[in-house]
Design a protein around this motif. Structure first.
Motif, PDB file in Angstrom:
ATOM      1  N   UNK A   1      36.939  38.273  25.606  1.00  0.00           N
ATOM      2  CA  UNK A   1      36.086  37.652  26.525  1.00  0.00           C
ATOM      3  C   UNK A   1      35.729  36.417  26.180  1.00  0.00           C
ATOM      4  N   UNK A   2      36.919  35.408  26.047  1.00  0.00           N
ATOM      5  CA  UNK A   2      36.633  34.128  25.942  1.00  0.00           C
ATOM      6  C   UNK A   2      35.985  33.398  26.997  1.00  0.00           C
TER       7      UNK A   2
ATOM      8  N   UNK B   1      46.431  45.477  38.345  1.00  0.00           N
ATOM      9  CA  UNK B   1      45.847  46.246  39.431  1.00  0.00           C
ATOM     10  C   UNK B   1      45.743  47.666  38.839  1.00  0.00           C
ATOM     11  N   UNK B   2      46.504  48.113  37.709  1.00  0.00           N
ATOM     12  CA  UNK B   2      46.393  49.645  37.264  1.00  0.00           C
ATOM     13  C   UNK B   2      45.767  49.607  36.019  1.00  0.00           C
ATOM     14  N   UNK B   3      44.905  48.478  35.646  1.00  0.00           N
ATOM     15  CA  UNK B   3      43.968  48.507  34.459  1.00  0.00           C
ATOM     16  C   UNK B   3      42.831  48.940  34.824  1.00  0.00           C
ATOM     17  N   UNK B   4      42.028  49.591  33.758  1.00  0.00           N
ATOM     18  CA  UNK B   4      40.857  50.019  33.653  1.00  0.00           C
ATOM     19  C   UNK B   4      39.843  48.893  33.524  1.00  0.00           C
ATOM     20  N   UNK B   5      40.323  47.508  33.267  1.00  0.00           N
ATOM     21  CA  UNK B   5      39.351  46.477  32.910  1.00  0.00           C
ATOM     22  C   UNK B   5      38.903  45.645  34.300  1.00  0.00           C
ATOM     23  N   UNK B   6      37.896  44.905  34.311  1.00  0.00           N
ATOM     24  CA  UNK B   6      37.652  44.293  35.495  1.00  0.00           C
ATOM     25  C   UNK B   6      38.713  43.303  35.896  1.00  0.00           C
ATOM     26  N   UNK B   7      38.826  43.180  37.171  1.00  0.00           N
ATOM     27  CA  UNK B   7      40.335  42.191  37.607  1.00  0.00           C
ATOM     28  C   UNK B   7      39.474  40.740  37.583  1.00  0.00           C
ATOM     29  N   UNK B   8      40.278  39.854  37.093  1.00  0.00           N
ATOM     30  CA  UNK B   8      40.037  38.644  37.132  1.00  0.00           C
ATOM     31  C   UNK B   8      40.391  37.717  37.968  1.00  0.00           C
ATOM     32  N   UNK B   9      39.533  36.806  38.499  1.00  0.00           N
ATOM     33  CA  UNK B   9      40.009  36.045  39.749  1.00  0.00           C
ATOM     34  C   UNK B   9      40.616  34.839  39.012  1.00  0.00           C
ATOM     35  N   UNK B  10      41.049  33.909  39.830  1.00  0.00           N
ATOM     36  CA  UNK B  10      41.831  32.753  39.403  1.00  0.00           C
ATOM     37  C   UNK B  10      40.664  31.949  38.356  1.00  0.00           C
ATOM     38  N   UNK B  11      39.479  31.621  38.987  1.00  0.00           N
ATOM     39  CA  UNK B  11      38.607  30.910  38.402  1.00  0.00           C
ATOM     40  C   UNK B  11      38.272  31.460  37.239  1.00  0.00           C
ATOM     41  N   UNK B  12      38.144  32.819  36.785  1.00  0.00           N
ATOM     42  CA  UNK B  12      37.873  33.539  35.634  1.00  0.00           C
ATOM     43  C   UNK B  12      38.971  33.102  34.747  1.00  0.00           C
ATOM     44  N   UNK B  13      40.147  33.286  34.998  1.00  0.00           N
ATOM     45  CA  UNK B  13      41.400  32.847  34.311  1.00  0.00           C
ATOM     46  C   UNK B  13      41.335  31.607  33.682  1.00  0.00           C
ATOM     47  N   UNK B  14      40.785  30.540  34.520  1.00  0.00           N
ATOM     48  CA  UNK B  14      40.798  29.425  34.370  1.00  0.00           C
ATOM     49  C   UNK B  14      39.582  29.181  33.240  1.00  0.00           C
ATOM     50  N   UNK B  15      38.654  29.681  33.286  1.00  0.00           N
ATOM     51  CA  UNK B  15      37.415  29.575  32.434  1.00  0.00           C
ATOM     52  C   UNK B  15      37.893  30.222  30.956  1.00  0.00           C
ATOM     53  N   UNK B  16      38.866  31.239  30.957  1.00  0.00           N
ATOM     54  CA  UNK B  16      39.344  31.989  29.881  1.00  0.00           C
ATOM     55  C   UNK B  16      40.172  30.831  29.026  1.00  0.00           C
ATOM     56  N   UNK B  17      41.096  30.185  29.639  1.00  0.00           N
ATOM     57  CA  UNK B  17      42.150  29.311  28.983  1.00  0.00           C
ATOM     58  C   UNK B  17      41.167  28.095  28.614  1.00  0.00           C
ATOM     59  N   UNK B  18      40.198  27.531  29.530  1.00  0.00           N
ATOM     60  CA  UNK B  18      39.390  26.452  29.013  1.00  0.00           C
ATOM     61  C   UNK B  18      38.601  26.640  27.697  1.00  0.00           C
ATOM     62  N   UNK B  19      38.157  27.902  27.488  1.00  0.00           N
ATOM     63  CA  UNK B  19      37.290  28.191  26.210  1.00  0.00           C
ATOM     64  C   UNK B  19      38.261  28.155  25.042  1.00  0.00           C
ATOM     65  N   UNK B  20      39.482  28.797  25.175  1.00  0.00           N
ATOM     66  CA  UNK B  20      40.425  28.760  24.131  1.00  0.00           C
ATOM     67  C   UNK B  20      40.914  27.111  23.892  1.00  0.00           C
ATOM     68  N   UNK B  21      41.376  26.376  24.726  1.00  0.00           N
ATOM     69  CA  UNK B  21      41.597  25.106  24.579  1.00  0.00           C
ATOM     70  C   UNK B  21      40.421  24.396  23.893  1.00  0.00           C
TER      71      UNK B  21
ATOM     72  N   UNK C   1      47.032  23.353  24.152  1.00  0.00           N
ATOM     73  CA  UNK C   1      47.480  23.763  25.381  1.00  0.00           C
ATOM     74  C   UNK C   1      48.867  24.099  25.471  1.00  0.00           C
ATOM     75  N   UNK C   2      49.582  23.751  24.507  1.00  0.00           N
ATOM     76  CA  UNK C   2      51.218  24.065  24.445  1.00  0.00           C
ATOM     77  C   UNK C   2      51.253  25.844  24.234  1.00  0.00           C
ATOM     78  N   UNK C   3      50.228  26.406  23.298  1.00  0.00           N
ATOM     79  CA  UNK C   3      50.333  27.684  22.883  1.00  0.00           C
ATOM     80  C   UNK C   3      49.449  28.475  23.978  1.00  0.00           C
ATOM     81  N   UNK C   4      48.571  27.756  24.700  1.00  0.00           N
ATOM     82  CA  UNK C   4      48.277  28.734  26.160  1.00  0.00           C
ATOM     83  C   UNK C   4      49.106  28.439  26.925  1.00  0.00           C
ATOM     84  N   UNK C   5      50.003  27.492  26.951  1.00  0.00           N
ATOM     85  CA  UNK C   5      51.074  27.403  27.911  1.00  0.00           C
ATOM     86  C   UNK C   5      52.037  28.650  27.923  1.00  0.00           C
ATOM     87  N   UNK C   6      52.227  28.807  26.680  1.00  0.00           N
ATOM     88  CA  UNK C   6      53.334  30.163  26.595  1.00  0.00           C
ATOM     89  C   UNK C   6      52.613  31.500  27.011  1.00  0.00           C
TER      90      UNK C   6
END
Length: 1250
Positions: free
Chosen positions: A975-976, A1174-1194, A1201-1206
């Protein structure tokens, strides 16, 4: 009036006959119903039918006093309370009993304080304040109870070394004796004698001095009684006709609360032996005055016959005492504890002890007359050996093969170590599931003569005088005998201490771990406690364990060593028992693989045969009946093999094949053939079937077995599961199976190493003890049942597959990362290395890549003869010149008995070790007067560790691995995205650093520590390893465990739903069929699946750790090839993938960083995949939530950013892809503002590089 026993009163109580027992009304009800300790005060015992007891009417106060003492001891044993705290109802106890309880409390507290605090500072002649306080506390006991003081003082001094105890003991010995003498009413002549004994005691070691002081203090207390009895004996000798007068009746006999230890110190130096009263008759005595019968000397017996009679008499007296006491004491243990308080109504306890002491003195006297020396206080190792030979198995006695003393009177050190090992195993095997201290356990000690006191093993090995020899030197023209060092004794002592200490550590650690292994927290705490002392990596301990000598197998050193150097020959000449430990340990490491076991133990090992020999484990013997070994078949009731597979025999042995061949049937060996040869050597067609370890060939209804060659196939999986003692169908393996397989391994290493059964037992016990607390047992739970928590870490994927089954309904974590982590970390043998970068498993197995090199990689210096370049033994003449053309391939040692004339003129056989040389065919080579030269080859890679290795393994590898397990199985996601609370006006994320730091200290920290900080893992090391994988058909479909109603195979999808005939998912689920696969694999691929390896390879390439042109040029110049690339294929979230991993620079620190970062990237990628699927039992992330996830990691500096690029590429969440998705959604919604917003986000991301 002197103080009397419990409950003394001036009033005369009612008489209660002993024969009827004490009634409940006579007991004090405040102590509980049936408690006999509160007997009615002053109850008298009626006169015996035989007459009055000597000394007038005797009360049971003697008995009650002893019982009271037993009561308070039992109370304190069951519920020890400090001074000032008392049990419930204490206020209602009689005053005398309260006093006894408080006194016992005070004595125990003083003993404890002295034992714990009697520690001298660095200056051995100084006494610290705490030590002085401890001494004062113990001395406080002295005025009222000298005997209790003496016992406490001896125990306390025993805790100190000789150097530290000497100034304390010698500084106050005389003062203590004077203090005791000052309070004693004895004549001056007796005082002088006791002072002389005290001065003599000062010449001994501190422990011996304190024991002498204890005897002196006790003897001072008994001196008045001794003088009185001495006077009575003199009067009896002067009166020849008249019987001895009765002593005057004591008005109030003094009650003793201490058991008086008999002594022989004051036996008069002259005069006739003491007159011994016969045991009282069984029936009533004749009527009359009822006086005690006149003392009559025993029958005129002599020598051993007399001693035997006296021994029997002593036993009869003791039995009678127990019988009488038992009549009115319902508790047998208490009856034994206070036995002797009365003897048939005739003797007091003290009198009974005196009579037994008399008989023992006569035993000593008659033994000396027969030339037998009784040893009450041993002075040397020879004395210890003499005591052992008197009370142990005859095989240790003179004239037997394992005699402890040689013809020259010196101890045979090899035999003494053999005896100690035998005792150690007996104590261990008596209760193998409880901890034991071999140094204090009575089973490891020896009993002295006369009184039978036990000398502990601790006292034996740490009493310096036992290990000294004597030498005669000339000083001032006088021959003086003085102590001297005996090097062989010294080597024996060191070997004994280390062997016993280490075996105690191993087996006790095994027990501690075994009973705490199910709970993760308790297991780690227990292993941490065990590893804190580095029991395997400290000093040369591990090398010591793997190089222990066999005490029966011969070596070149035995040929060269003379008498008095037996231990030197064994320690320098062989390590066959250590090799047996090594092979047993290697067998348990490889218990899942038949081929490797066959290399370790041999194809003809007992482990693989139908029958094994029955044994008497405690005696250390294999059972033989009428000269034939008694065999025992495999345990049919616990075998997994079906009954139809055992219609005749489970499988045939090599002996069976030979027997059938002799009857005219010959089996063609080698590759499988479709025929056999009959008695005329003609081929005959036959039916061939495979089962277990053998191929069955059936001719005319009779089966013949041929052992399978490796290329012919492997044994049934059922059989390999049967011999695996670390797994079972339930949480615990069947213990009958465990006992059988361990016995089979014992007999296998016995045959392989050529050692006796007892040594093989001990070697296997060493090995088995090390399998659990090092994690080997947990790893080899091939069904991942995981009753041992460590299994969950080492067999992570197997355990998760087991938990995923519908019938369990258990948590198994996130399905999207099941394939990437096969295991979390390694056991200690896999994950720790010596200073030469060899894993402990490699040291044990003697090789890598599935190779077994135990014979080629000794752990100790090798003793052999000099050989030429062809490996042939060379010979030399008497002048040391090499003899040309005279060589031998091998040699063998043997013992030959020679008849000699001893010093006393008698003939006897003496065994002598000899050698004969053999050629390549096994024929003896005659060498005449020529000889071969001994050559000692030093091991090029001795075993050495960083001392603190074990201690560091726990926090840096095992504990962090447990935390990673908790994350994968329970926390599941990081939950980054929650760490980003918003964005500023420039589009930069605003971070919640508290949450972010918590995540960093969690999974990020744990992965880094387990893989990188713990730097002992060699990821390129290749060893045979196993994994249990799902069975798939040619179309890669999962095969279900169950078949359908028509007995047809069913198939599953990746979520384990059963597929119908058209391939559609049904509502029913099943488990996939699993199969065990073993193959050589690197540590890296043993730990990670293809999904994680892809990210690890990305990190390897990013850090330029791949094989480069520069490496290629260097290899060409040096003539080598350092390129190391492995190809791994496998399944990743339902897809079959292949990845190449470059290990060419795996020895660098940067490589370990690549591994832990790649593993983290895989976990984070799995989390993103789960939230976007879509077949996961976890909450589906929107694109903005995905962005927040990567922003927190970087921005949180977890990854670049290279490693998150992978990760973005792997999960298809690249910025451009997300922008396209957002624009498509906005266009569909008809909103131009949404498109502009998406473009702003895209350019902001592009500029920041996220």
């Amino acid at each position: 009036m002197k103080e009397r026993g419990i409950g003394s009163q001036n009033s005369q109580p009612e008489l209660i006959p002993i024969q009827s027992g004490l009634t409940q009304e006579a007991l004090n009800p405040t102590l509980g119903e049936g408690d006999i300790f509160m007997a009615q005060e002053g109850v008298e015992v009626p006169q015996s039918p035989q007459g009055e007891v000597s000394g007038g009417p005797r009360t049971v106060e003697d008995t009650v006093s002893h019982l009271a003492r037993a009561r308070v001891k039992r109370e304190l044993d069951q519920a020890p309370l400090p001074i000032g705290e008392f049990p419930p109802g204490f206020g209602k106890w009689p005053t005398e009993l309260q006093g006894a309880y408080k006194g016992e409390q005070r004595e125990r507290a003083a003993k404890q304080v002295l034992t714990q605090q009697l520690v001298v500072r660095e200056d051995p002649h100084a006494i610290s304040p705490s030590q002085q306080e401890a001494l004062d506390n113990v001395r406080a006991i002295l005025p009222e109870n000298p005997e209790a003081f003496a016992e406490s003082y001896v125990r306390a001094i025993d805790t100190l070394s000789q150097k530290r105890a000497e100034p304390i003991v010698h500084g106050e010995a005389i003062r203590l004796v004077e203090q005791v003498l000052g309070s004693a009413d004895i004549p001056e002549e007796s005082r002088k004698r006791f002072r002389k004994r005290a001065e003599k005691a000062l010449s001994q070691t501190p422990p011996e001095t304190t024991r002498s002081l204890r005897r002196i203090i006790k003897d001072v207390g008994k001196e008045p009684q001794r003088l009185e009895k001495q006077s009575e004996r003199r009067t009896a000798r002067q009166t020849t006709q008249e019987p001895a007068p009765k002593p005057a009746q004591a008005e109030e006999p003094v009650v003793s609360t201490q058991v008086v230890e008999p002594t022989v110190v004051e036996v008069p130096p002259s005069g006739p032996p003491p007159r011994l009263p016969p045991a009282p008759p069984a029936g009533p005595s004749p009527e009359g005055e009822g006086e005690r019968p006149e003392e009559v000397s025993p029958a005129p017996l002599a020598g051993p016959e007399k001693r035997n009679w006296l021994d029997s008499d002593i036993r009869a007296m003791g039995d009678q005492m127990r019988k009488v006491i038992g009549e009115f004491i319902p508790d047998p243990s208490l009856a034994s504890e206070v036995s002797g308080a009365h003897y048939g109504g005739n003797f007091s306890f003290e009198e009974m002890q005196e009579e037994i002491a008399k008989r023992r003195r006569v035993i000593a006297q008659t033994s000396e007359e027969d030339g037998e020396r009784l040893i009450s206080v041993p002075q040397s190792l020879e004395d210890i050996a003499e005591l052992v030979m008197k009370r142990s198995d005859p095989k240790w006695s003179r004239g037997h093969e394992r005699a402890l003393i040689n013809e020259d009177g010196k101890v045979n050190t090899a035999h003494f170590l053999d005896w100690a090992r035998n005792n150690m195993f007996r104590v261990h095997n008596f209760n193998p599931t409880s901890g034991v201290n071999f140094f204090t356990d009575q089973g490891m000690g020896v009993k002295t003569d006369i009184y039978g006191s036990v000398i502990s093993f601790y006292e034996i090995v740490f009493t310096e005088s036992y290990w000294l020899d004597k030498e005669t030197v000339n000083i001032n023209n006088q021959k003086v005998i003085r102590p001297a060092v005996n090097e062989d004794y010294k080597k024996l002592k060191d070997q004994l201490i280390t062997e016993v200490f280490l075996f105690m550590l191993m087996r006790n650690a095994h027990i501690d771990y075994y009973f705490s292994r199910a709970d993760g927290k308790a297991m780690i705490e227990k292993v941490n406690g065990i590893f804190q002392t580095n029991p395997l990596t400290r000093s040369n301990f591990f090398e010591f364990i793997l190089s222990q000598p066999s005490l029966t197998k011969l070596s070149i050193k035995d040929l060269e060593a003379g008498k008095g150097k037996e231990m030197e020959a064994k320690l320098d000449g062989n390590f066959y028992m250590g090799e047996a430990v090594r092979r047993a340990l290697a067998s348990y490491i490889s218990i899942y693989d038949y081929g490797q076991l066959a290399e370790i133990l041999g194809k003809d090992a007992i482990l693989f045969k139908r029958d094994y020999q029955e044994s008497k484990a405690q005696e250390g013997e294999l059972i033989v009946e009428n000269g034939v070994p008694k065999l025992k078949p495999i345990s049919a009731d616990v075998s997994p093999i079906k009954a139809k597979d055992r219609e005749k025999e489970w499988f045939y042995t090599a002996e069976d094949v030979k027997r059938l061949a002799q009857s005219g049937i010959t089996v063609v060996e080698g590759h499988l053939k479709k025929y056999v040869l009959n008695r005329y050597n003609k081929p005959v067609k036959a039916d061939i079937s495979k089962t277990n370890l053998y191929t069955y060939v059936k001719i005319k209804g009779e089966s013949v077995a041929v052992e399978l060659d490796p290329q012919d196939g492997k044994p049934l999986e059922d059989y390999m599961e049967y011999i695996n003692v670390f797994t079972g169908p339930g949480p615990m393996p069947d213990q009958r199976k465990v006992v059988e397989i361990r016995e089979r391994i014992i007999q296998s290493i016995m045959d392989k190493c050529g050692i006796p059964y007892r040594e093989a037992q001990l070697a296997e016990a060493w090995a088995f003890s090390m399998t659990h607390f090092t994690g080997v047992a947990a790893r080899n739970d091939t069904h991942s049942i995981a009753f041992d928590f460590w299994t969950r870490l080492q067999n992570l994927r197997g355990y998760r597959l087991r938990q995923k089954a519908e019938k369990r309904g258990a948590n198994y974590g996130l399905k999207h990362n099941m394939d990437g982590f096969k295991r979390i970390g390694f056991n200690f043998f896999e994950g720790a290395r010596d200073i030469r970068l060899r894993s402990i498993q490699e040291i044990i197995l003697g090789g890598t890549g599935g190779e077994i090199g135990i014979d080629k990689t000794p752990v100790k210096n090798v003793v052999d003869y000099e050989r030429d370049e062809n490996g042939l033994i060379k010979f030399f003449d008497q002048n040391g010149n090499e003899i040309s053309g005279l060589t031998a391939t091998n040699y063998e040692l043997y013992e030959e008995a020679n008849r000699i004339i001893s010093a006393d003129g008698k003939e006897k056989d003496v065994k002598e070790t000899k050698v004969r040389y053999l050629d390549g065919s096994g024929n003896v080579v005659e060498v005449g007067q020529n000889h071969a030269k001994t050559k000692i080859t030093k091991v090029d890679k001795p075993i050495e560790f960083n001392t603190d290795l074990q201690r560091q393994f726990i926090p840096n590898h095992l504990q962090t691995g447990a935390e990673i397990y908790g994350f994968i199985m329970e926390q599941i996601e990081t939950n980054f995205a929650d760490c980003v609370t918003g964005y500023d006006n420039r589009g930069n994320p605003i971070l919640d650093h508290e949450k972010l730091n918590k995540l960093k200290k969690g999974i990020v920290h744990d992965l880094r520590y387990m893989i990188s900080t713990w730097s002992e893992i060699n990821f390129t090391e290749k060893q045979l390893d196993w994994e249990r994988i799902e069975v798939r058909d040619d179309n890669r479909r999962l095969i279900a465990k169950k078949k359908d109603e028509d007995d047809e195979t069913q198939y599953l999808d990746e979520d384990w739903y059963i597929l119908d005939s058209k391939g559609n998912r049904t509502k029913e689920r099943d488990e996939p069929e699993l199969v065990l696969q073993s193959r050589p694999m690197t540590r890296l691929e043993s730990m990670f699946g293809v999904g994680a390896l892809k990210h690890i390879q990305f990190e390897i390439g990013k850090r330029k750790l791949t094989y480069s042109k520069k490496d290629e040029k260097k290899d060409k110049d040096e003539g080598k090839n350092s390129r190391n690339v492995i190809v791994v294929d496998g399944w990743n979230s339902g897809k079959h993938e292949t990845v190449e991993v470059d290990l060419s620079h795996a020895d660098s620190d940067e490589f370990k960083i690549a591994v832990w970062k790649g593993a983290l990237e895989y976990l984070l990628a799995s989390e993103v995949t789960a939230h976007r699927s879509w077949d996961s039992n976890l909450a589906h992330w929107s694109n903005s939530e995905v962005k927040r996830y990567y922003d927190a990691i970087v921005d949180g500096e977890v990854l670049t950013s290279d490693e998150t690029g992978s990760i973005r590429k792997e999960t298809k969440t690249e910025t451009s892809r997300l922008l396209a998705q957002d624009m498509t959604f906005a266009t569909t919604a008809g909103g131009g503002a949404g498109i502009l917003k998406s473009l702003r986000q895209f350019f902001a991301s592009a500029i920041s590089g996220k």
